[in-house]
Design an enzyme around this catalytic site. Structure first.
Site, PDB file in Angstrom:
ATOM      1  N   GLU A  74     -10.279   1.010   7.618  1.00 55.22           N
ATOM      2  CA  GLU A  74      -9.063   0.833   8.242  1.00 55.22           C
ATOM      3  C   GLU A  74      -9.453   1.945   9.382  1.00 55.22           C
ATOM      4  O   GLU A  74     -10.168   3.115   9.205  1.00 55.22           O
ATOM      5  CB  GLU A  74      -7.853   1.318   7.484  1.00 55.22           C
ATOM      6  CG  GLU A  74      -6.644   1.295   8.579  1.00 55.22           C
ATOM      7  CD  GLU A  74      -5.519   1.402   7.750  1.00 55.22           C
ATOM      8  OE1 GLU A  74      -4.167   1.394   8.267  1.00 55.22           O
ATOM      9  OE2 GLU A  74      -5.533   1.378   6.288  1.00 55.22           O
ATOM     10  N   ASN A 112      -1.993  -0.445   7.365  1.00 58.20           N
ATOM     11  CA  ASN A 112      -0.786  -0.233   8.373  1.00 58.20           C
ATOM     12  C   ASN A 112      -1.188  -0.214   9.660  1.00 58.20           C
ATOM     13  O   ASN A 112      -0.439  -0.803  10.711  1.00 58.20           O
ATOM     14  CB  ASN A 112      -0.368   1.255   8.055  1.00 58.20           C
ATOM     15  CG  ASN A 112       0.486   1.233   6.644  1.00 58.20           C
ATOM     16  OD1 ASN A 112       0.542   0.365   5.852  1.00 58.20           O
ATOM     17  ND2 ASN A 112       0.806   2.335   6.105  1.00 58.20           N
ATOM     18  N   ASN A 133      -0.178  -7.145   7.027  1.00 62.14           N
ATOM     19  CA  ASN A 133      -0.507  -5.980   6.085  1.00 62.14           C
ATOM     20  C   ASN A 133       0.769  -5.645   5.539  1.00 62.14           C
ATOM     21  O   ASN A 133       1.609  -5.182   6.218  1.00 62.14           O
ATOM     22  CB  ASN A 133      -1.152  -5.116   6.376  1.00 62.14           C
ATOM     23  CG  ASN A 133      -1.310  -3.870   5.638  1.00 62.14           C
ATOM     24  OD1 ASN A 133      -2.134  -3.803   4.609  1.00 62.14           O
ATOM     25  ND2 ASN A 133      -0.715  -2.795   5.821  1.00 62.14           N
ATOM     26  N   GLU A 134       0.996  -5.801   4.134  1.00 61.97           N
ATOM     27  CA  GLU A 134       2.343  -4.873   3.538  1.00 61.97           C
ATOM     28  C   GLU A 134       3.584  -5.307   4.070  1.00 61.97           C
ATOM     29  O   GLU A 134       4.345  -4.352   4.560  1.00 61.97           O
ATOM     30  CB  GLU A 134       1.998  -3.392   3.304  1.00 61.97           C
ATOM     31  CG  GLU A 134       0.814  -3.314   2.314  1.00 61.97           C
ATOM     32  CD  GLU A 134       0.715  -1.573   2.032  1.00 61.97           C
ATOM     33  OE1 GLU A 134       1.420  -0.703   2.484  1.00 61.97           O
ATOM     34  OE2 GLU A 134      -0.133  -1.619   1.401  1.00 61.97           O
ATOM     35  N   TYR A 162      -1.828   1.850  -5.882  1.00 64.66           N
ATOM     36  CA  TYR A 162      -2.206   3.227  -6.163  1.00 64.66           C
ATOM     37  C   TYR A 162      -1.826   3.947  -7.176  1.00 64.66           C
ATOM     38  O   TYR A 162      -0.806   3.859  -7.683  1.00 64.66           O
ATOM     39  CB  TYR A 162      -2.250   4.089  -4.775  1.00 64.66           C
ATOM     40  CG  TYR A 162      -2.851   3.292  -3.575  1.00 64.66           C
ATOM     41  CD1 TYR A 162      -4.384   3.635  -3.171  1.00 64.66           C
ATOM     42  CD2 TYR A 162      -2.012   2.591  -2.660  1.00 64.66           C
ATOM     43  CE1 TYR A 162      -4.612   2.676  -2.378  1.00 64.66           C
ATOM     44  CE2 TYR A 162      -2.585   1.844  -1.398  1.00 64.66           C
ATOM     45  CZ  TYR A 162      -4.244   2.020  -1.314  1.00 64.66           C
ATOM     46  OH  TYR A 162      -4.552   1.236  -0.231  1.00 64.66           O
ATOM     47  N   GLU A 203      -6.100  -3.959  -1.831  1.00 61.38           N
ATOM     48  CA  GLU A 203      -5.964  -2.503  -1.893  1.00 61.38           C
ATOM     49  C   GLU A 203      -5.683  -1.673  -3.458  1.00 61.38           C
ATOM     50  O   GLU A 203      -4.788  -2.168  -4.057  1.00 61.38           O
ATOM     51  CB  GLU A 203      -4.750  -2.116  -1.060  1.00 61.38           C
ATOM     52  CG  GLU A 203      -5.123  -2.051   0.590  1.00 61.38           C
ATOM     53  CD  GLU A 203      -4.113  -1.420   1.495  1.00 61.38           C
ATOM     54  OE1 GLU A 203      -3.663  -0.354   0.977  1.00 61.38           O
ATOM     55  OE2 GLU A 203      -3.800  -1.911   2.507  1.00 61.38           O
ATOM     56  N   GLN A 212     -10.474   3.361   0.114  1.00 62.99           N
ATOM     57  CA  GLN A 212     -11.338   2.714   1.075  1.00 62.99           C
ATOM     58  C   GLN A 212     -12.609   3.011   0.817  1.00 62.99           C
ATOM     59  O   GLN A 212     -12.917   3.512  -0.212  1.00 62.99           O
ATOM     60  CB  GLN A 212     -10.818   2.907   2.583  1.00 62.99           C
ATOM     61  CG  GLN A 212      -9.077   2.444   2.741  1.00 62.99           C
ATOM     62  CD  GLN A 212      -8.821   2.872   4.259  1.00 62.99           C
ATOM     63  OE1 GLN A 212      -9.644   3.261   5.155  1.00 62.99           O
ATOM     64  NE2 GLN A 212      -7.528   2.749   4.550  1.00 62.99           N
TER      65      GLN A 212
END
Length: 505
Positions: free
Chosen positions: A30, A75, A175-176, A247, A295, A352
């Site tokens: 990212e 993000n 994304n999200e 996460y 992710e 990442q």
């Protein structure tokens, strides 16, 4: 000293889960922190090539063998105008980047990243902005990247020096979007509609592409499962994958509980599969929805430092978790969990790849090195290609703060028929003692152990740093043996193990 526990496993060639899609070993870059600037790209660095890409970083990524990389966010993508990152670099605008409160100079954009991806032998999983943008920007980006020529956007790519189309196969629809932190956050209904209409337009431009719709940002979201059901109600016939993100951290320094978190990942996957299959039944569809766990990682070490970063700088050190040995153990468990669900999880991206919650770290102007989590990731990618087997496992268990019946043995196996190789991946979660593992491989007559790799350390908080890059490294002196159709292996306490077997020639 605690008594040594015993575990058993049965492996058979016909006990198959699925052919492992190599993209399950993917990663993510990212425009965040030093992932791009100071990570993969640093003009003037002694290891930089003529385009500014660091060869030392390229070498480490090639050591892993990363098959697909998600880009450019994250993000970041929800506020990104992709047009800012193409054309002459000196004409590109610098933009305030609202997701991470930095300035994005746009030195690296779509074409540069596609060039770099070739250097690491990776496909790109391109994300489109469904936060501040939408259908128009998404379909134009597909046209720019994938259409041969003869249209405005494809001819613009040619004018920018890229005659051949990039032929990007996999695309993320935002994304999200369930997260209030996201630029352009949407309800499930709002996102489902824009994802559907974007998917239709993108596939009208290029019918060969595959699409990933946004699932929940984590299992604790208030809209969890209901989000997936609503989004898939709209998009089921137009997308191939649904995303999952998660996460894990060890903020309360409870190692047995921390190592139990692979159960949470497994619950997450199973629950989302159930939701996908509910929509399949509701629509009377013959199509199976696959998952993109795009992710996942350990992330918590850098939280306090990130709160102190001065806003509106370029490529500050953000999310630079320095990983411990215990983090590597959980990463190994999570990789095993993904392999055990490879019938439905076809894409997964460790988030990442460089500097930002990453297996690879660099110093600006200095060295690049492998973090502790590099090793299980690399081992799984290199040795985990083939058919994931469904092992019958008998293991002692323990209870922790958040989990019951956590197996001390976290394990799976992959069989590569072409190379006649069998690989057992195993983590011993016991904090006190070795685990004696007995594996029935009578279905693999003549197979012998060629290597038993072990990652272990006396200090669970040990790290690899620029000054000490080899504090936590694996060795191949594990001592597993195959005899009379069985593997006998002693798995040291708190260890990641890779037992490799090959047919006797």
């Amino acid at each position: 000293m605690a008594d040594m526990k015993k575990a058993k496993m049965i492996l058979e060639k016909d006990f198959k889960i699925a052919e492992v899609d190599k993209r399950i070993f993917g990663s993510f870059i990212e425009h965040l922190g030093r992932a791009v600037y100071g990570g993969i790209y640093e003009p003037g660095h002694p290891e930089a090539d003529e385009k500014g890409f660091r060869n030392d970083v390229i070498d480490l990524i090639n050591e892993i063998g990363v098959p697909i990389i998600r880009y450019p966010g994250g993000n970041f993508v929800s506020g990104y105008n992709w047009e800012d990152g193409v054309g002459p670099v000196d004409e590109r605008p610098a933009r305030l980047e609202l997701a991470w409160k930095t300035v994005e100079p746009n030195y690296v954009g779509t074409n540069e990243f596609m060039e770099w991806a070739k250097l690491v032998n990776s496909e790109v999983n391109m994300a489109v902005n469904l936060g501040t943008r939408g259908i128009d920007a998404a379909r134009n980006l597909v046209e720019y990247c994938n259409h041969p020529s003869g249209s405005y956007w494809s001819d613009l790519r040619v004018a920018h020096g890229y005659k051949e189309p990039h032929k990007i196969k996999t695309w993320c629809l935002g994304n999200e979007m369930d997260g209030p932190w996201q630029i352009g956050h949407k309800t499930a209904e709002e996102y489902g509609r824009i994802a559907l209409e974007s998917a239709k337009a993108m596939k009208w431009v290029d019918p060969t592409i595959e699409l990933v719709a946004c699932g929940s940002s984590n299992r604790a979201m208030k809209t969890y499962a209901e989000w997936e059901a609503t989004v898939l109600d709209h998009t089921y016939d137009h997308v191939e994958y649904l995303s999952l993100h998660t996460y894990y951290g060890n903020r309360d320094n409870d190692l047995p509980n921390f190592l139990g978190r692979s159960l949470d990942m497994d619950y997450f996957i199973k629950e989302i599969i159930a939701t996908c299959d509910y929509i399949k039944a509701k629509k009377r569809s013959k199509k199976t929805m696959y998952l993109s766990f795009d992710e996942w990682n350990v992330w918590f070490h850098s939280n306090a430092a990130d709160r102190k970063i001065e806003p509106w700088s370029i490529a500050p050190p953000q999310l630079e978790d320095v990983y411990t040995f215990e983090d590597a153990l959980l990463v190994g468990c999570l990789l095993i969990t993904l392999l055990r669900n490879s019938d439905r999880v076809k894409i997964a991206c460790m988030a990442q790849l460089v500097n930002v919650i990453a297996p690879i770290m660099t110093d600006n102007g200095g060295d690049a090195w492998r973090q502790t989590i590099f090793y299980p990731y690399m081992h799984a990618s290199v040795y985990g290609r083939g058919v994931a087997l469904n092992p019958i496992i008998s293991s002692p268990k323990y209870d922790s703060k958040d989990f019951t019946d956590v197996p001390y043995l976290e394990s799976t196996a992959v069989y590569n028929e072409e190379t006649e190789e069998l690989t057992v991946f195993a983590v011993n979660k016991d904090t006190e003692a070795s685990l004696l593992l007995d594996v029935d491989i009578r279905g693999f007559a003549g197979y012998q152990v060629v290597e038993h790799i072990v990652l272990e350390h006396d200090d669970i908080k040990a790290t690899n740093t620029a000054a000490h890059p080899h504090s936590v490294v694996p060795h191949n002196k594990g001592g597993a043996e195959a005899k009379d159709g069985y593997i006998q292996a002693n798995l040291p306490k708190l260890s990641w193990n890779v037992i490799r077997l090959r047919a006797r020639t």
